[in-house]
Design a protein around this motif. Structure first.
Motif, PDB file in Angstrom:
ATOM      1  N   ILE A 217     -28.570  33.111   7.256  1.00 37.87           N
ATOM      2  CA  ILE A 217     -27.270  32.694   6.721  1.00 37.87           C
ATOM      3  C   ILE A 217     -26.242  32.883   7.832  1.00 37.87           C
TER       4      ILE A 217
ATOM      5  N   SER B 236     -31.924  23.309  10.597  1.00 42.76           N
ATOM      6  CA  SER B 236     -32.474  23.315   9.228  1.00 42.76           C
ATOM      7  C   SER B 236     -33.706  22.419   9.118  1.00 42.76           C
TER       8      SER B 236
ATOM      9  N   GLN C 181     -28.699  28.422   6.036  1.00 42.75           N
ATOM     10  CA  GLN C 181     -27.478  28.066   5.305  1.00 42.75           C
ATOM     11  C   GLN C 181     -26.270  28.363   6.194  1.00 42.75           C
TER      12      GLN C 181
ATOM     13  N   PHE D 281     -26.966  29.507  -1.761  1.00 39.27           N
ATOM     14  CA  PHE D 281     -28.224  29.860  -1.083  1.00 39.27           C
ATOM     15  C   PHE D 281     -29.392  29.703  -2.057  1.00 39.27           C
TER      16      PHE D 281
ATOM     17  N   GLU E  25     -28.888  25.139  -0.653  1.00 39.33           N
ATOM     18  CA  GLU E  25     -27.901  24.361   0.106  1.00 39.33           C
ATOM     19  C   GLU E  25     -27.962  24.715   1.588  1.00 39.33           C
ATOM     20  N   ILE E  26     -27.849  23.699   2.426  1.00 38.50           N
ATOM     21  CA  ILE E  26     -27.772  23.955   3.877  1.00 38.50           C
ATOM     22  C   ILE E  26     -26.329  24.282   4.252  1.00 38.50           C
TER      23      ILE E  26
ATOM     24  N   THR F  86     -22.660  25.422   2.442  1.00 35.00           N
ATOM     25  CA  THR F  86     -21.975  25.845   1.221  1.00 35.00           C
ATOM     26  C   THR F  86     -20.490  26.033   1.513  1.00 35.00           C
TER      27      THR F  86
END
Ligand code: NAP
Length: 266
Positions: A135, A167, A178, A219, A223-224, A226
């Motif tokens: 993240i 990703s 993410q 997450f 989602e890649i 947010t």
């Protein structure tokens, strides 16, 4: 399968400390990383008492080679690590023209170079284990480079582009990534940067707990990217689709007609 251990940079305060709390609640072991040893120790005592997880503080100044190397070694070697949260970052004290270049260089080093090194190392380690997640905390200013200090905006645009870029490559290896794009979030970042948070309209400031809870919900949805405050997700999809629509026209043999010079390829 257990959750494994989350290593969180910038966990001594603000957004990183909230991630440490929320991930401990989820059952992750926690390795909080930052320079302030006292805050890390206090965090570790609280989290292990409240959530019964193992918390192992790793005091480090990530801009120092030796300290950073200790974190990189852990990312490479510790088979129990399953999540890296790159949250360590600093904000600007002034617009570009009013800033010391050395300060901007330092900001870029932490926000970009350090995040890049940690992400590459984690990506390679997690991919080899076929398990893990990364993240990266960017910012909404990645999308609004005209509105804020140029170096800071560009550093966050790097975080966004880099996370999107990896990703696709990492997904087949079982590694989730993410990028989180917070707007104004109530933390000590403003005070550290000498900015009066009271001057920011309150309706634009999210509490750090709400920001992290929303980001972890993103997450969980896979989602890649947010953007915690964005209600209409279609706006983001439209922007992404418009970007992807450019693809067939971005690399062609001929210059566009509006750039014609009449000299051909001579
Ligand atoms: N607050 C916002 O409005 C906002 C909005 C968008 C994005 N963000 C991003 O969110 C992230 C977290 O910021 P925050 O708002 O939570 O600010 P913060 O409370 O100031 O937290 C920054 C963290 O980074 C750590 N850090 C700073 N320099 C470091 C270094 N050289 N080595 C290791 N750790 C270092 C700090 O700990 P030590 O001082 O103990 O080292 C602290 O834990 C940043 O990347 C920021 O750009 C914040």
């Amino acid at each position: 399968m257990t959750k494994g251990t989350a290593i969180i940079t910038g966990a001594s305060s603000g957004i990183g400390a909230v991630y440490a709390d929320r991930l401990a609640r989820r059952g992750y072991g926690i390795v909080p990383v930052a320079r302030d040893r006292g805050r890390l120790t206090a965090l570790a005592e609280r989290l292990s008492t409240e959530h019964g997880v193992t918390v192992t503080p790793l005091p480090a100044d990530l801009t120092r080679d030796g300290d950073r190397e200790r974190v990189l070694t852990m990312l490479r070697d510790d088979q129990g690590l399953s999540l890296l949260v790159n949250c360590a970052g600093i904000g600007p004290k002034a617009p570009l023209l009013g800033s010391e270049r050395a300060g901007l260089d330092s900001m870029l080093h932490l926000n970009v170079d350090v995040l890049h090194s940690l992400t590459v190392t984690a990506a390679q380690a997690f991919a080899s284990r076929q398990r893990g997640a990364i993240i990266n905390i960017a910012s909404v200013v990645a999308l609004m480079p005209e509105r804020f200090n140029a170096t800071y905006c560009a550093s966050k645009a790097f975080v966004l582009a880099f996370t999107q870029a990896i990703s696709t490559e990492l997904k087949p290896h079982g590694v989730q990534v993410q990028a989180v794009l917070p707007g104004f979030t109530r933390t000590g970042l403003f005070e550290r940067a000498g900015v009066d948070i009271a001057a920011i309209p309150p309706e634009m400031i999210m509490e750090a707990g709400d920001m992290v809870d929303a980001s972890l919900a993103g997450f969980d949805r896979g989602e890649i990217v947010t953007i915690p405050s964005l209600a209409d997700i279609q706006l983001w999809s439209d922007l992404e689709n418009a970007r992807l629509e450019l693809a067939p026209y971005l690399s062609l043999k001929q210059p566009a007609a509006r750039y014609a010079t009449g000299t051909g390829s001579r």
